[in-house]
Scaffold this active site. Structure first.
Site, PDB file in Angstrom:
ATOM      1  N   LYS A   1       0.799  -1.206   0.147  1.00 31.53           N
ATOM      2  CA  LYS A   1      -0.027  -0.151   0.095  1.00 31.53           C
ATOM      3  C   LYS A   1       0.897   1.117  -0.092  1.00 31.53           C
ATOM      4  O   LYS A   1       2.092   1.341   0.735  1.00 31.53           O
ATOM      5  CB  LYS A   1      -0.941   0.055   1.303  1.00 31.53           C
ATOM      6  CG  LYS A   1      -1.925  -1.044   1.213  1.00 31.53           C
ATOM      7  CD  LYS A   1      -2.770  -1.272   0.208  1.00 31.53           C
ATOM      8  CE  LYS A   1      -3.734  -2.208   0.280  1.00 31.53           C
ATOM      9  NZ  LYS A   1      -4.815  -2.576  -0.863  1.00 31.53           N
TER      10      LYS A   1
ATOM     11  N   HIS B   1      -9.478  -9.345  -8.400  1.00 31.03           N
ATOM     12  CA  HIS B   1      -9.142  -8.855  -7.245  1.00 31.03           C
ATOM     13  C   HIS B   1      -9.693  -9.768  -5.918  1.00 31.03           C
ATOM     14  O   HIS B   1     -10.811 -10.396  -6.181  1.00 31.03           O
ATOM     15  CB  HIS B   1     -10.200  -7.716  -7.270  1.00 31.03           C
ATOM     16  CG  HIS B   1      -9.981  -6.708  -5.836  1.00 31.03           C
ATOM     17  ND1 HIS B   1     -11.304  -6.852  -4.870  1.00 31.03           N
ATOM     18  CD2 HIS B   1      -9.170  -6.161  -4.915  1.00 31.03           C
ATOM     19  CE1 HIS B   1     -10.868  -6.186  -3.911  1.00 31.03           C
ATOM     20  NE2 HIS B   1      -9.487  -5.668  -3.926  1.00 31.03           N
TER      21      HIS B   1
HETATM   22 MG    MG Z   1      -6.465  -2.724  -4.385  1.00 30.05          MG
END
Ligand code: MG
Length: 364
Positions: free
Chosen positions: A165, A296
């Protein structure tokens, strides 16, 4: 006796603790198990899913709006999906309605495969024996040492890519963390960064400029997912590939993303798009539109779909977050991740048997 029809739809929501929280305020996910019974008594299991928002609304849509409309329809996923989508459309063409529809659609695909006595992957057409897995960290809140340790674990587990992230309030923090992860994983492992929609266009340009020397395989959701034009503009202005799609909800939105040139890789989430039926439609768009596709999350199911997709792909695996790890299954699914590759030998259907649907095995 005619074609089997849908005789019942059962819905069992559960809130499940994440062994590794995804953020300080994301400590649980919701799995809404479903079970369709047809007029011959055959059964299919499915699920909806959401990390934080909407589980009660999804269960209510399934109970109040979908069950009465589904009962009596032929037990075939594609016509049922089209009929129910048309019915639910006034409440929204995607979002909660799509997440609820996934609960029926996934169960109907399981039912179809079990009636045929075939694994779902074989029913769809198995194109490969295994798919590579990349390790995905939901780790913006991790201190640097934990972040680096996770990246090392993912590489040791055989992952050919690591995703981390970014999107910290301070860009210097992102730069430091990406540099540390790249140093930890070496040059032989792909490195992706995921901003989870945290930047605006100038911020994304600045960040990508600062990070790209670390050889980014893709930048994921740099901008608000709804703003496909801004993604297209960003993509024109950077050489780093752009990935998005986990927050696109309809086949039409995926078509727009392709037509606008918004991304290099589409990332449909099988639940958020409304199930396997629309997921396969998105996959066909990706193929004809010349963009990549990487599903995903939800590797337990999306890994099975990846084995049957027309183009090679890879699968996202979040550490300790598979259905088996979360303890929602009544038994092993037959989906395995080992040495950085996913295989699926599930027996008939998709192999995901939820404890909530098998109370004698797991308690109610
Ligand atoms: Mg993502």
């Amino acid at each position: 006796m005619g074609e089997p029809t849908i005789a019942d739809l059962a819905v069992a929501p559960a809130r499940v603790r994440l062994p590794r929280p995804w953020a300080e305020d994301v400590t649980h996910v919701h799995v809404i198990a479903t079970r369709v019974t047809d007029s011959d008594g055959a059964v299919g299991e499915g699920f909806s899913w959401t990390p934080a928002i909407g589980a009660a609304a999804v269960a209510a849509l399934l109970d109040h709006d979908i069950r009465p409309a589904a009962i009596g329809l032929p037990a075939d996923p594609e016509p049922v999906w089209d009929r129910l989508w048309a019915r639910l459309h006034e409440a929204g063409s995607g979002g909660l309605t799509g997440m609820a529809l996934a609960g029926v659609d996934i169960a109907l695909w399981d039912l179809r495969a079990r009636r045929a006595d075939r694994a779902l992957v074989d029913l769809l057409g198995r194109r490969r024996e295994s798919v590579p897995v990349y390790g995905s960290g939901v780790n913006l809140h991790y201190p640097l040492d934990e972040l680096v340790a996770q990246a090392r674990r993912l590489v040791s587990a055989g992952c050919s890519g690591v995703k981390m992230k970014v999107g910290s309030p301070d860009l210097a923090r992102d730069v430091e963390r990406v540099a540390a992860v790249r140093a930890a994983i070496g040059q032989g492992t792909a490195l992706m960064v995921d901003a989870n929609q945290r930047w605006d266009l100038p911020g994304a340009l600045r960040a990508i400029d600062a990070l790209r020397r670390h050889d980014l395989h893709w930048v994921e959701e740099p901008l608000l997912a709804d703003d496909l034009r801004a993604h297209a503009e960003l993509r024109r202005r950077t050489a780093v590939p752009i990935a998005l799609g986990e927050n696109l909800r309809t086949v039409h939105q995926f078509r727009e993303a392709i037509l606008l040139g918004a991304c290099d890789v589409l990332q449909p989430n099988v639940v958020r798009v409304g199930g396997i039926t629309p997921f396969l439609r998105v996959a066909e768009l990706a193929r004809t539109g010349g963009v990549g596709l990487a599903p995903h999350l939800l590797a337990d199911l999306s890994g099975q779909l990846a084995l049957a997709l027309p183009a090679p792909t890879w699968v996202e695996d979040v550490e300790d977050a598979s259905f088996e790890n979360l303890g929602v299954l009544a038994g092993p699914s037959g989906v395995r991740i080992a040495d950085g590759r996913l295989t699926a030998h599930t027996g008939p259907g998709h192999g995901l048997r939820f404890r909530a649907n098998h109370p004698t095995e797991g308690g109610p």
